[in-house]
Design an enzyme around this catalytic site. Structure first.
Site, PDB file in Angstrom:
ATOM      1  N   VAL A  57       0.842  -1.204   0.000  1.00  0.00           N
ATOM      2  CA  VAL A  57       0.000   0.000   0.000  1.00  0.00           C
ATOM      3  C   VAL A  57       0.875   1.252   0.000  1.00  0.00           C
ATOM      4  O   VAL A  57       0.637   2.185  -0.769  1.00  0.00           O
ATOM      5  CB  VAL A  57      -0.972   0.005   1.208  1.00  0.00           C
ATOM      6  N   CYS A  89       2.460   1.778  -3.487  1.00  0.00           N
ATOM      7  CA  CYS A  89       1.508   2.211  -4.514  1.00  0.00           C
ATOM      8  C   CYS A  89       0.895   3.575  -4.200  1.00  0.00           C
ATOM      9  O   CYS A  89       0.505   4.300  -5.118  1.00  0.00           O
ATOM     10  CB  CYS A  89       0.425   1.157  -4.697  1.00  0.00           C
ATOM     11  N   GLU A  90       0.818   3.920  -2.930  1.00  0.00           N
ATOM     12  CA  GLU A  90       0.216   5.203  -2.558  1.00  0.00           C
ATOM     13  C   GLU A  90       1.202   6.363  -2.646  1.00  0.00           C
ATOM     14  O   GLU A  90       0.862   7.425  -3.160  1.00  0.00           O
ATOM     15  CB  GLU A  90      -0.346   5.134  -1.128  1.00  0.00           C
ATOM     16  N   SER A  91       2.422   6.181  -2.119  1.00  0.00           N
ATOM     17  CA  SER A  91       3.340   7.320  -1.997  1.00  0.00           C
ATOM     18  C   SER A  91       4.765   7.044  -2.463  1.00  0.00           C
ATOM     19  O   SER A  91       5.600   7.950  -2.418  1.00  0.00           O
ATOM     20  CB  SER A  91       3.408   7.769  -0.535  1.00  0.00           C
ATOM     21  N   TYR A 124      -5.228  -0.210  -9.692  1.00  0.00           N
ATOM     22  CA  TYR A 124      -4.639  -0.024  -8.358  1.00  0.00           C
ATOM     23  C   TYR A 124      -4.688  -1.324  -7.558  1.00  0.00           C
ATOM     24  O   TYR A 124      -3.688  -1.734  -6.962  1.00  0.00           O
ATOM     25  CB  TYR A 124      -5.413   1.082  -7.632  1.00  0.00           C
TER      26      TYR A 124
END
Length: 195
Positions: A66, A69-71, A177
């Site tokens: 996570v 993929c997020e930051s 995503y």
């Protein structure tokens, strides 16, 4: 006349050199591929991820996926929608989570603190997993699109046969995503031996 075995010896030496060079080439090609995998799936904040994941009984590989993929492990990342920090938490969601966790004096800028962000993000991920009976795909889709969207899809026969699993994710960006998170999850388990 030259020694009769000289040519055979030279050929044997050349063959041995060729085999050695081929082995070295194969080794370096494999090492390059492995290095590329580690570059593609970095792991920063390992101790903080381990602590926050353990606090919510989550797999570290899931949390790392996570965060990637997020930051991309950038603690001060801000999305175009205003999501903040490592796990890209929206300010309103951060305030809601702070209330649920009983965190006093919370300020939305606290979401830039890796430990706070991971603690809040892991709490939210656990909340979503509990809501969707431990289904990582549904929880991941909800992390991206919101549980309201996932609930609507589950209630729609076009996307769910049984109201509990999705046969399709209608939002292309959420579909992509979710696929990226699940693939990264497997890679983090493989590369770093994460639980």
């Amino acid at each position: 006349a030259p020694f009769p075995g000289g040519r055979r010896r030279r050929l044997a030496v050349l063959a041995a050199l060729f085999l050695m060079l081929a082995a070295l080439g194969a080794y370096y090609a494999t090492q390059y591929r492995i290095d590329q995998e580690y570059a593609r799936y970095p792991l920063a904040y390992r101790d903080q991820i381990a602590l926050a994941a353990a606090g919510q009984s989550l797999g570290q590989a899931h949390v790392a996926a996570v965060v990637l993929c997020e930051s991309s492990f950038r603690p001060r990342a801000v999305s175009s929608e205003g999501a903040m920090g490592l796990m890209q938490i929206m300010p309103d969601t951060g305030i809601w989570i702070a209330g649920k966790l009983g965190v006093e004096g919370f300020d939305v800028d606290d979401l830039f603190d890796p430990e706070i962000n991971l603690r809040f993000g892991c709490w939210y991920l656990r909340w979503l997993l509990d809501r969707y009976d431990g289904d990582m795909r549904l929880a991941t889709a909800a992390y991206h699109a919101g549980q309201g969207s996932v609930d609507r899809w589950l209630a729609d026969p076009a996307y769910s046969d049984d109201g509990r699993t999705l046969t399709a994710i209608p939002f292309a960006d959420t579909r992509e995503y979710t696929g990226r998170i699940l693939a990264a999850y497997e890679k983090y388990k493989e590369l770093y031996d994460l639980p």
